[in-house]
Design an enzyme around this catalytic site. Structure first.
Site, PDB file in Angstrom:
ATOM      1  N   HIS A   1      -1.886   1.045   7.900  1.00 38.69           N
ATOM      2  CA  HIS A   1      -3.338   1.085   7.720  1.00 38.69           C
ATOM      3  C   HIS A   1      -3.939  -0.310   7.826  1.00 38.69           C
ATOM      4  CE1 HIS A   1      -1.247   4.202   5.319  1.00 38.69           C
ATOM      5  NE2 HIS A   1      -2.016   4.982   6.056  1.00 38.69           N
TER       6      HIS A   1
ATOM      7  N   HIS B   1       0.828  -1.202   0.000  1.00 37.18           N
ATOM      8  CA  HIS B   1       0.000   0.000   0.000  1.00 37.18           C
ATOM      9  C   HIS B   1       0.866   1.258   0.000  1.00 37.18           C
ATOM     10  CE1 HIS B   1      -2.880   2.918   2.167  1.00 37.18           C
ATOM     11  NE2 HIS B   1      -3.136   2.937   0.876  1.00 37.18           N
TER      12      HIS B   1
END
Ligand code: FES
Length: 172
Positions: free
Chosen positions: A121, A102
């Site tokens: 995250h 990510h």
């Protein structure tokens, strides 16, 4: 008079379109050669790097590694049962990048459920399923390193199955 101008404009537009079409057709005749060149440029020669010996691994205890270079941290794992992409006598040795696909945060291994987890995250990746993403923001699975074990039990990394985070090519 106005009508004639419109007809003229229409003709010019038609001719321009024909020229563009002809140019496109000419370009398409050389496309296969260009595609072949693009394919050859995309090929990557991976180094064969020795990561460890089987005797150094303990089941479910991650070993820090780097591949294909020192700027690409990863983890080597012996999972204790045959898994996807696993090598060695038990088919249970795998290795992954630990840079989250990510945004590149460093993943940590959870021995409890054999996942790699992102503190950024909260993406999670399954170490027993080829690095498949099981939760979170990432849109890619985790890059898995292609391994080989020789007769002496030395484990080599020889490729990567996905693009490592932050790179345009896995080998710089
Ligand atoms: Fe890992 Fe965002 S950096 S989920």
């Amino acid at each position: 008079m106005k009508c004639n101008r419109l007809v003229d404009a229409g003709r010019r537009q038609f001719l321009r379109g024909s020229l563009v079409g002809a140019a496109g057709a000419a370009a398409s005749t050389v496309l296969p050669a260009q595609q072949a060149q693009a394919r050859s440029l995309a090929r990557v020669d991976y180094p064969a790097n020795r990561l460890a010996n089987i005797s150094e691994l303990v089941v479910n205890e991650p070993m820090d590694i780097e591949y294909p270079d020192a700027d690409s941290p990863g983890v080597l794992l012996k999972l204790g049962q045959a898994v996807e992409g696993g090598v060695g006598p038990d088919g249970d040795i795998v290795a992954y990048s630990v840079l989250c696909p990510h945004k590149g945060w460093m993943l940590s291994y959870s021995a409890e459920d054999r996942t790699l987890n992102c503190p950024g995250h909260h993406s999670r990746f399954d170490a027993e399923a080829g690095g498949q993403q099981i939760w979170g923001h990432a849109t890619n699975n985790l890059p898995q390193f292609v391994l080989r074990v020789d007769d002496a039990g030395d484990i080599y990394a020889e490729g990567v199955d996905e693009l490592i985070y932050g790179r345009l090519s896995n080998v710089l």
